[in-house]
Design a protein around this motif. Structure first.
Motif, PDB file in Angstrom:
ATOM      1  N   SER A  60      41.951  34.417  40.644  1.00 42.52           N
ATOM      2  CA  SER A  60      41.653  35.828  40.844  1.00 42.52           C
ATOM      3  C   SER A  60      40.204  36.121  40.440  1.00 42.52           C
ATOM      4  CB  SER A  60      42.623  36.696  40.031  1.00 42.52           C
ATOM      5  OG  SER A  60      42.704  36.220  38.705  1.00 42.52           O
TER       6      SER A  60
ATOM      7  N   ASN B  50      38.375  37.895  38.596  1.00 39.05           N
ATOM      8  CA  ASN B  50      38.123  38.659  37.366  1.00 39.05           C
ATOM      9  C   ASN B  50      37.780  37.667  36.262  1.00 39.05           C
ATOM     10  OD1 ASN B  50      41.223  38.187  37.852  1.00 39.05           O
ATOM     11  ND2 ASN B  50      40.917  38.141  35.633  1.00 39.05           N
TER      12      ASN B  50
ATOM     13  N   GLU C  85      49.603  38.666  41.400  1.00 38.51           N
ATOM     14  CA  GLU C  85      49.429  37.268  41.781  1.00 38.51           C
ATOM     15  C   GLU C  85      50.687  36.649  42.362  1.00 38.51           C
ATOM     16  OE1 GLU C  85      48.348  38.540  38.976  1.00 38.51           O
ATOM     17  OE2 GLU C  85      46.361  37.772  38.478  1.00 38.51           O
TER      18      GLU C  85
HETATM   19 MG    MG Z   1      44.237  35.493  37.339  1.00 41.33          MG
END
Ligand code: MG
Ligand code: AMP
Length: 256
Positions: A144, A146, A181
């Motif tokens: 992801s 981030n 996710e």
């Molecule tokens: Mg993640």
């Protein structure tokens, strides 16, 4: 087409070619998927994989999910079995990640897999990322977009918030449809869920016609996604507060 952020792009043929070129060069790009936005890099390239860990501040022992266009492509890197075939037919492309045994001939960079003998593979559904995966000739390591422990981004602007100019290309694909996710399922022996996701465990059990081992039954932490603390929003999150103090986020249960 460029918008007011010089590194956010609308997807078109020109940006597709630019993205492929950038990925071939070992660079990292911000990409939309149906779950959350990802930081994509060539999974076969040590340079790209190292950059992903550095950008995220991700612990080296937390392996990355490797994204493919098709089962045939993934077959180069992992040993398939009946479970993955059944689940692929039912749920892929989609928000389900399979942990499988690594083939000796696999070119997936070892750092991406935290030096494990397994590889976590996924087939994202988002059309933009599928078009890119079809053209690259290599899979994408893509966590992801981030920094480690922060909340996962669901819009291209969230990715800018996290990485700003550290990414030259962020492709805008609108708001992610799912927003959490993928579920991670270990298929190296009797299937077990490592990380729950949007696909219900009972639906997976129905497809495989077996009972899955629950996370609770697994004593050993197999991956950081199994730890109690996973996300840390930057401000306190209060549950069931009906007055908002302006300094915290809150989840209110009931009618408002
Ligand atoms: Mg993640
Ligand atoms: P993220 O990239 O942040 O969505 O997290 C990926 C999740 O998949 C983490 O919980 C990883 O620990 C897990 N994962 C990735 N590769 C493997 C693997 N080879 N074996 C077990 N878990 C994995």
């Amino acid at each position: 087409m460029k918008n007011s952020y010089s590194n956010i792009f609308t997807f078109n043929k020109k940006i597709l070619n630019k993205t492929i070129k950038s990925l071939k060069n070992g660079d990292i790009v911000g990409l939309p998927t149906e779950t959350v936005y990802g930081l994509g890099g060539n999974a076969y390239s040590k340079k790209a994989v190292k950059k992903i860990f550095k950008l995220k501040g991700r612990p080296k022992l937390n392996p990355l999910i490797i994204h493919y266009h098709s089962l045939k492509d993934a077959n180069k890197d992992v040993i398939m079995n009946k479970y993955v075939n059944q689940l692929y037919k039912q749920f892929c492309p989609g928000p389900l990640t399979f942990v499988l045994k690594r083939k000796k001939t696999s070119k997936v960079n070892q750092i991406a897999c935290a030096n494990l003998k397994t590889i976590a593979i996924r087939f994202p559904k988002n059309k933009i990322v599928r078009t890119i995966l079809k053209k690259t000739g290599f899979p994408l390591a893509m966590p992801s977009a981030n920094k480690s422990n922060n909340v996962s981004p669901v819009r291209s602007l969230d990715v800018v918030d996290e990485f700003n100019k550290k990414l030259k290309i962020i492709i805008d694909g609108g708001k992610c449809k799912i927003g959490i996710e993928s579920a991670v399922i270990d298929l190296t022996s009797h299937p077990k869920i490592l990380r729950p996701g949007v696909i219900d465990i009972r639906v997976i059990e129905k497809t495989l016609k077996i009972k899955l081992k629950r996370n609770k039954a697994i004593k050993k932490i197999l991956s950081p996604g199994m730890m109690k603390k996973h996300y840390s929003p930057g401000i306190p999150v209060l549950i069931n507060q009906n007055k908002h103090d302006g300094k915290s986020a809150y989840i209110y249960i009931g009618n408002k």
